[in-house]
Design an enzyme around this catalytic site. Structure first.
Site, PDB file in Angstrom:
ATOM      1  N   CYS A 160     -11.399   2.914  -1.599  1.00 19.75           N
ATOM      2  CA  CYS A 160     -10.138   3.422  -1.037  1.00 19.75           C
ATOM      3  C   CYS A 160      -9.911   2.719   0.295  1.00 19.75           C
ATOM      4  O   CYS A 160     -10.865   2.500   1.056  1.00 19.75           O
ATOM      5  CB  CYS A 160     -10.220   4.934  -0.844  1.00 19.75           C
ATOM      6  SG  CYS A 160      -8.778   5.611   0.019  1.00 19.75           S
ATOM      7  N   THR A 161      -8.648   2.392   0.547  1.00 18.67           N
ATOM      8  CA  THR A 161      -8.292   1.642   1.754  1.00 18.67           C
ATOM      9  C   THR A 161      -8.755   2.308   3.053  1.00 18.67           C
ATOM     10  O   THR A 161      -9.027   1.629   4.040  1.00 18.67           O
ATOM     11  CB  THR A 161      -6.759   1.525   1.842  1.00 18.67           C
ATOM     12  OG1 THR A 161      -6.190   2.825   1.605  1.00 18.67           O
ATOM     13  CG2 THR A 161      -6.223   0.530   0.853  1.00 18.67           C
ATOM     14  N   HIS A 162      -8.812   3.651   3.056  1.00 25.95           N
ATOM     15  CA  HIS A 162      -9.097   4.363   4.303  1.00 25.95           C
ATOM     16  C   HIS A 162     -10.585   4.437   4.646  1.00 25.95           C
ATOM     17  O   HIS A 162     -10.948   4.682   5.789  1.00 25.95           O
ATOM     18  CB  HIS A 162      -8.578   5.802   4.219  1.00 25.95           C
ATOM     19  CG  HIS A 162      -7.087   5.920   4.231  1.00 25.95           C
ATOM     20  ND1 HIS A 162      -6.277   5.205   3.375  1.00 25.95           N
ATOM     21  CD2 HIS A 162      -6.262   6.672   5.004  1.00 25.95           C
ATOM     22  CE1 HIS A 162      -5.018   5.525   3.610  1.00 25.95           C
ATOM     23  NE2 HIS A 162      -4.981   6.406   4.593  1.00 25.95           N
ATOM     24  N   CYS A 180      -3.760  -1.189  -2.272  1.00 28.19           N
ATOM     25  CA  CYS A 180      -4.030   0.222  -2.569  1.00 28.19           C
ATOM     26  C   CYS A 180      -4.875   0.343  -3.845  1.00 28.19           C
ATOM     27  O   CYS A 180      -4.495  -0.174  -4.901  1.00 28.19           O
ATOM     28  CB  CYS A 180      -2.682   0.911  -2.768  1.00 28.19           C
ATOM     29  SG  CYS A 180      -2.772   2.638  -3.189  1.00 28.19           S
ATOM     30  N   ASN A 181      -6.003   1.043  -3.734  1.00 32.94           N
ATOM     31  CA  ASN A 181      -6.857   1.231  -4.918  1.00 32.94           C
ATOM     32  C   ASN A 181      -6.166   2.062  -5.984  1.00 32.94           C
ATOM     33  O   ASN A 181      -6.294   1.798  -7.171  1.00 32.94           O
ATOM     34  CB  ASN A 181      -8.157   1.933  -4.517  1.00 32.94           C
ATOM     35  CG  ASN A 181      -9.141   0.977  -3.900  1.00 32.94           C
ATOM     36  OD1 ASN A 181      -9.965   0.397  -4.600  1.00 32.94           O
ATOM     37  ND2 ASN A 181      -9.062   0.783  -2.601  1.00 32.94           N
ATOM     38  N   THR A 182      -5.433   3.080  -5.552  1.00 35.47           N
ATOM     39  CA  THR A 182      -4.790   3.959  -6.527  1.00 35.47           C
ATOM     40  C   THR A 182      -3.744   3.178  -7.324  1.00 35.47           C
ATOM     41  O   THR A 182      -3.684   3.288  -8.555  1.00 35.47           O
ATOM     42  CB  THR A 182      -4.155   5.175  -5.823  1.00 35.47           C
ATOM     43  OG1 THR A 182      -5.138   5.780  -4.983  1.00 35.47           O
ATOM     44  CG2 THR A 182      -3.651   6.182  -6.810  1.00 35.47           C
ATOM     45  N   GLU A 184      -6.158   9.952   8.440  1.00 40.64           N
ATOM     46  CA  GLU A 184      -4.751   9.938   8.864  1.00 40.64           C
ATOM     47  C   GLU A 184      -4.490  10.903  10.018  1.00 40.64           C
ATOM     48  O   GLU A 184      -3.567  10.700  10.794  1.00 40.64           O
ATOM     49  CB  GLU A 184      -3.832  10.255   7.681  1.00 40.64           C
ATOM     50  CG  GLU A 184      -3.989   9.196   6.600  1.00 40.64           C
ATOM     51  CD  GLU A 184      -2.697   8.768   5.960  1.00 40.64           C
ATOM     52  OE1 GLU A 184      -1.722   9.522   6.036  1.00 40.64           O
ATOM     53  OE2 GLU A 184      -2.689   7.660   5.376  1.00 40.64           O
ATOM     54  N   ASP A 242       0.855  -1.194   0.000  1.00 44.47           N
ATOM     55  CA  ASP A 242       0.000   0.000   0.000  1.00 44.47           C
ATOM     56  C   ASP A 242       0.887   1.238   0.000  1.00 44.47           C
ATOM     57  O   ASP A 242       2.060   1.174   0.376  1.00 44.47           O
ATOM     58  CB  ASP A 242      -0.922   0.016   1.228  1.00 44.47           C
ATOM     59  CG  ASP A 242      -1.892   1.199   1.180  1.00 44.47           C
ATOM     60  OD1 ASP A 242      -2.596   1.340   0.165  1.00 44.47           O
ATOM     61  OD2 ASP A 242      -1.922   1.993   2.133  1.00 44.47           O
ATOM     62  N   SER A 243       0.298   2.359  -0.382  1.00 45.51           N
ATOM     63  CA  SER A 243       1.041   3.620  -0.343  1.00 45.51           C
ATOM     64  C   SER A 243       1.399   3.993   1.097  1.00 45.51           C
ATOM     65  O   SER A 243       2.328   4.756   1.316  1.00 45.51           O
ATOM     66  CB  SER A 243       0.186   4.721  -0.958  1.00 45.51           C
ATOM     67  OG  SER A 243      -1.074   4.769  -0.307  1.00 45.51           O
TER      68      SER A 243
HETATM   69  N1  DGL Z   1      -4.198   3.666  -0.344  1.00 44.86           N
HETATM   70  C1  DGL Z   1      -4.796   4.688  -1.184  1.00 44.86           C
HETATM   71  C2  DGL Z   1      -5.972   4.087  -1.945  1.00 44.86           C
HETATM   72  O1  DGL Z   1      -6.557   3.081  -1.569  1.00 44.86           O
HETATM   73  C3  DGL Z   1      -5.232   5.880  -0.373  1.00 44.86           C
HETATM   74  C4  DGL Z   1      -4.085   6.688   0.196  1.00 44.86           C
HETATM   75  C5  DGL Z   1      -3.252   7.390  -0.845  1.00 44.86           C
HETATM   76  O2  DGL Z   1      -3.782   8.252  -1.572  1.00 44.86           O
HETATM   77  O3  DGL Z   1      -2.065   7.074  -0.923  1.00 44.86           O
HETATM   78  O4  DGL Z   1      -6.361   4.647  -2.948  1.00 44.86           O
END
Ligand code: DGL
Length: 272
Positions: free
Chosen positions: A190-192, A71-73, A156, A8-9
């Site tokens: 999105c993960t969050h 991570c979705n991105t 966050e 993940d990011s």
């Molecule tokens: N993990 C990212 C996602 O799921 C969200 C956090 C980021 O933008 O790095 O898209």
């Protein structure tokens, strides 16, 4: 033989790892949060691809036969290119999977109106990955999207239960739901966002299904391992998890607790 890699990011993928660990506790995992370069959500296609590819190479050096982009991105912007262009020469016997496909596969069981909403980072929304995947699997379903750039910082900075958070969450949900009154399913892309579920629920009619990915991805991984014994037999099963971050380890341990709900002892990587 090696552990399963979870990428993940930053912290968000810990929500996915948590669900995976609950479903499949017997495997070894290594988690990598690229915190030093997060967030990915507002970065360009080229940069997310470059960072994600570096992560894949690192996981392969660690011996992972399988890497999951939690991570979705990264799943939206880099996964397809890495699978098609880079894996064949990096190591065609290993696999890299993402979170978008399994999430999309699950939506048909929720929507009755065939109108689905997607919430995500700017990067995920602009990539059109969800509408494209949905159109491929379910051409009769229409997809509506809304980027929520404030939601990741809200989580966050631990501002989840504040009036400020409610303002942005309500605003973005209204912007999504007003695109079509018949939207009956909303994907948290999105993960969050699963951490915001209680607030999201306040502003979404009860008739609308809100889909969090963590369990979906865990179930889909279990299914994948069953269908792919050639990968499964290369995954070490000692129930061990190691955490790596590209930023400060102590910081990761503290913040990571919000996402993982358990103590973390991470190691800092100087570079990928
Ligand atoms: N993990 C990212 C996602 O799921 C969200 C956090 C980021 O933008 O790095 O898209």
């Amino acid at each position: 033989m090696g552990p399963i890699g979870i990428f993940d990011s930053g912290y968000g993928g810990l929500t996915v790892l948590k669900a995976i660990k609950q479903k499949l506790p017997e495997y070894n995992y290594i988690y990598l949060g690229d915190n030093a370069r997060a967030p990915y959500g507002s970065r360009s296609y080229e940069v997310v691809l470059e960072y994600s590819l570096e992560a894949v190479k690192w996981f392969f050096k660690k011996g992972c036969p399988l890497v999951i982009f939690a991570c979705n991105t990264a799943s939206a912007k880099a996964l397809r290119t890495i699978q098609q262009k880079h894996l064949p020469y990096l190591d065609h016997t290993r696999r890299v999977l993402g979170v978008i496909r399994p999430t999309v596969e699950s939506i048909a069981q929720y929507t009755k109106t065939n109108k689905v909403g997607v919430l995500g980072t700017i990067g995920t929304v602009v990539s059109q990955s969800y509408p494209i995947e949905i159109a491929k699997l379910f051409p009769h379903i229409q997809t509506y999207q809304q980027a929520c750039p404030m939601w990741v910082p809200i989580v966050e900075h631990d501002e989840i239960n504040t009036p400020g958070a409610e303002f942005f969450i309500k605003r973005d949900l209204d912007l999504l739901l007003s695109q079509n009154a018949e939207i009956d399913t909303v994907i948290l892309g999105c993960t969050h966002y699963p951490l915001l579920l209680n607030v999201i629920r306040k502003f979404v009619p009860v008739s609308v299904s809100v889909i969090a990915q963590d369990e979906i991805v865990a179930n889909s991984l279990a299914d994948y391992l069953q269908r792919h014994p050639e990968i499964e037999k290369r995954c070490i099963k000692e129930g061990d998890i190691t955490f790596f971050t590209t930023d400060n380890a102590e910081f990761f341990n503290r913040r990571g607790l919000i996402f993982y709900g358990e103590e973390i002892n991470s190691l800092k990587l100087s570079s990928l």
